[in-house]
Write a protein that holds these residues in place. Structure first.
Motif, PDB file in Angstrom:
ATOM      1  N   ARG A 186       7.784 -52.875  22.412  1.00  0.00           N
ATOM      2  CA  ARG A 186       8.987 -52.299  23.024  1.00  0.00           C
ATOM      3  C   ARG A 186      10.025 -53.371  23.324  1.00  0.00           C
ATOM      4  O   ARG A 186      11.223 -53.165  23.172  1.00  0.00           O
ATOM      5  CB  ARG A 186       8.624 -51.581  24.339  1.00  0.00           C
ATOM      6  CG  ARG A 186       7.868 -50.304  24.130  1.00  0.00           C
ATOM      7  CD  ARG A 186       8.800 -49.259  23.518  1.00  0.00           C
ATOM      8  NE  ARG A 186       8.190 -47.948  23.582  1.00  0.00           N
ATOM      9  CZ  ARG A 186       8.889 -46.826  23.704  1.00  0.00           C
ATOM     10  NH1 ARG A 186      10.199 -46.858  23.761  1.00  0.00           N
ATOM     11  NH2 ARG A 186       8.272 -45.672  23.740  1.00  0.00           N
ATOM     12  N   VAL A 242       3.729 -52.851  24.914  1.00  0.00           N
ATOM     13  CA  VAL A 242       4.896 -53.328  25.677  1.00  0.00           C
ATOM     14  C   VAL A 242       5.619 -54.420  24.890  1.00  0.00           C
ATOM     15  O   VAL A 242       6.861 -54.426  24.812  1.00  0.00           O
ATOM     16  CB  VAL A 242       4.456 -53.840  27.078  1.00  0.00           C
ATOM     17  CG1 VAL A 242       5.628 -54.526  27.773  1.00  0.00           C
ATOM     18  CG2 VAL A 242       3.937 -52.696  27.928  1.00  0.00           C
ATOM     19  N   GLN A 291       7.836 -46.923  12.787  1.00  0.00           N
ATOM     20  CA  GLN A 291       9.167 -47.414  13.172  1.00  0.00           C
ATOM     21  C   GLN A 291       9.760 -48.318  12.095  1.00  0.00           C
ATOM     22  O   GLN A 291      10.972 -48.411  11.952  1.00  0.00           O
ATOM     23  CB  GLN A 291       9.079 -48.195  14.489  1.00  0.00           C
ATOM     24  CG  GLN A 291       8.861 -47.322  15.718  1.00  0.00           C
ATOM     25  CD  GLN A 291       8.794 -48.185  16.973  1.00  0.00           C
ATOM     26  OE1 GLN A 291       9.682 -48.997  17.211  1.00  0.00           O
ATOM     27  NE2 GLN A 291       7.750 -47.992  17.758  1.00  0.00           N
ATOM     28  N   TRP A 296      10.683 -52.438  30.728  1.00  0.00           N
ATOM     29  CA  TRP A 296       9.574 -53.012  29.945  1.00  0.00           C
ATOM     30  C   TRP A 296       9.264 -54.438  30.351  1.00  0.00           C
ATOM     31  O   TRP A 296       8.098 -54.867  30.266  1.00  0.00           O
ATOM     32  CB  TRP A 296       9.876 -52.921  28.447  1.00  0.00           C
ATOM     33  CG  TRP A 296       9.987 -51.498  27.986  1.00  0.00           C
ATOM     34  CD1 TRP A 296      11.127 -50.803  27.706  1.00  0.00           C
ATOM     35  CD2 TRP A 296       8.897 -50.578  27.805  1.00  0.00           C
ATOM     36  NE1 TRP A 296      10.827 -49.499  27.359  1.00  0.00           N
ATOM     37  CE2 TRP A 296       9.460 -49.345  27.408  1.00  0.00           C
ATOM     38  CE3 TRP A 296       7.516 -50.674  27.947  1.00  0.00           C
ATOM     39  CZ2 TRP A 296       8.694 -48.210  27.149  1.00  0.00           C
ATOM     40  CZ3 TRP A 296       6.739 -49.549  27.674  1.00  0.00           C
ATOM     41  CH2 TRP A 296       7.335 -48.332  27.291  1.00  0.00           C
TER      42      TRP A 296
END
Lengths: 117, 398
Positions: B326, B323, B361, B297
């Protein structure tokens, strides 16, 4: 091939121009015409008086009709034209790009139907 | 299949673009060249079946097509009197003809032709794909597309658009327009991965690499399309979209991936990075997961930064935010999405999809409504199914 450049400008954009601006404009067009001549592609050009001087006439429909003003009332009006003789559209576009009218308005490029006449 | 049919089909596939480019370049009349060439192919099927395949099929096709062009032009009264079909020496084989497909591509992507016609014109003229098939690919009416393509070809002829490679100052722009059009053919394939559009995009990109060998962006595009197409079998499983990071790497095509690596290495050797090279590099990082088992990443973050400098786009901005999520967690991802709202608008489908994912999440109940928004804006069925699956998992969990 022969191409005609139809030069369209918005008269409102020209309203604020001073005499000195016009003199400068004339000079710019002079050198553009000089460049067309030097390249051997110049055929013809002319400037049109403002659109307020236009008269439109038709016999379509059987009767003669005269209209005070241009055929189409648009914001940008036809102000002049150039005729050039160049090999193809790419060459015509290159010259149209150099035309001073491209900076202040729009240049419509049209191949002429009489070809190389 | 009979020898005759096979010979005709072989000639069609291998020679169509070259023959058409050659015939059209000499008259600037693509429509006339297409009609003549299709007459020639039709006649080949009939005559070759009766008399056998000639020794030199290409020369045979050229002769018939050229004669047809001359016949037709005599029948059409036109303003131009100097439009005679010029003499064309007969080729030994189509390979001995000058390859004028680059000139044809320059015409298809000419700035005087409407941008949305560039790709359809290329597919039709260089690859010989029929207008009906192209219309299906673009989801437009075949009749309307055929009409517009006809008008575009008439303009090429009558406005004097040259079959020529422009000079060095105009070439980068024109090559860029060709790249955009090939890229558009490639993105069509993403909508419907089973369609042949992907193959055609690779063919065109690879052809352009050979025709314009000194342009690194061309190799970048070939690499990008190669990487994309390498994942064609992994992209949709049982009708559900699978994001790149979740794809089964065993389903990736190794030889296409190697092709992408090779192209990108050649492009980078020019030390002139551009949009397509960076997009390809991003795909290359994703695909390195096949070797390392994980996604880098941090490398993607750098590449997106570089891409946004060269070619800012809403898609790249959203991808960059993903990104960020992440790298630094879903809260940071949400913050990044909020930050780009003024630039891309809050209602973009990928923004809602990314937001839903981050909220989920975080076990945030707002994820459900966010998925609803993302689903309502998705136009691709496999993407809708994927989002519905994600929403279900989220609702089961909280």
């Amino acid at each position: 091939m022969r191409y005609t450049f139809l030069l369209y400008t918005d008269p409102a954009d020209l309203a604020h121009m001073t005499e000195a601006d016009w003199a400068a404009e004339k000079e710019v067009y002079g050198s553009y015409i000089g460049a067309l001549h030097a390249a051997g592609v110049f055929v013809d050009t002319d400037w049109l008086q403002p659109v307020a001087t236009a008269t439109t006439l038709t016999l379509k429909g059987g009767t003669r009709q005269v209209q005070d003003g241009p055929f189409a009332d648009t914001k940008e009006t036809l102000g002049g034209y150039f005729v050039v003789d160049v090999p193809d559209l790419d060459a015509a576009m290159t010259w149209a790009e150099k035309c001073p009218a491209a900076k202040t308005g729009k240049v419509e490029i049209r191949p002429t139907a009489m070809g190389d006449g | 299949m009979t020898d005759t049919a096979r010979a005709a089909e072989h000639a069609a596939r291998d020679s169509y673009g070259r023959l058409l480019a050659y015939l059209a370049a000499r008259t600037r009349d693509i429509g006339l060249a297409e009609d003549a060439l299709s007459d020639a192919f039709a006649k080949a099927l009939e005559v070759w079946a009766r008399e056998g395949v000639p020794n030199n099929p290409d020369a045979w096709l050229m002769t018939v097509a050229r004669n047809r062009m001359t016949d037709r032009q005599r029948h059409v009264a036109r303003f131009h009197t100097n439009d005679e079909v010029p003499d064309m020496p007969l080729p030994e084989t189509v390979q001995s003809l000058p390859d004028e497909r680059l000139e044809l591509l320059m015409v298809c992507a000419h700035p005087a032709i409407a941008r949305d016609l560039h790709t359809p014109l290329m597919l039709q003229t260089v690859l010989g794909i029929d207008a009906g098939q192209i219309a299906r690919l673009f989801m437009v009416s075949p009749a309307a597309l055929t009409k517009r393509l006809g008008r575009a070809k008439a303009k090429v002829r009558d406005a004097g658009i040259p079959f020529a490679i422009p000079g060095p100052e105009a070439l980068p722009d024109r090559a860029g327009a060709i790249l955009e059009a090939i890229y558009a053919a490639h993105t069509l394939d993403w909508v419907e991965p089973t369609d042949s559009g992907g193959e055609e995009a690779i063919y065109l990109a690879d052809l352009l690499v050979r025709l314009l060998p000194d342009f690194p962006e061309v190799m970048g595009l070939a690499a990008l399309i190669g990487f994309g197409h390498a994942r064609r079998d992994a992209r949709v499983v049982d009708g559900v979209l699978v994001p790149t990071g979740a794809q089964d790497v065993a389903l990736w095509d190794g030889s296409l991936r190697a092709y992408g690596d090779r192209m990108l290495a050649r492009a980078f050797a020019h030390h002139a990075p551009g949009r397509f090279q960076l997009e390809a590099a991003i795909q290359q990082v994703h695909m390195a997961r096949a070797d390392t088992g994980e996604t880098d990443w941090a490398a993607l973050n750098q590449l997106y930064h570089a891409l946004l400098r060269v070619a800012p786009s809403a898609g790249a901005l959203v991808a960059q935010a993903v990104v960020t999520g992440r790298l630094h967690g879903p809260a940071a991802g949400l913050e990044a999405l909020d930050a780009l709202a003024p630039q891309v608008g809050a209602d973009l489908q990928p923004v809602w999809a990314a937001r839903a994912n981050f909220l989920s999440q975080l076990n945030d109940p707002r994820a459900g409504p966010a998925y609803d928004q993302a689903i309502a804006r998705a136009t691709d069925v496999s993407l809708v199914r994927f989002l519905e699956q994600q929403r279900r998992r989220h609702l089961d969990r909280i």
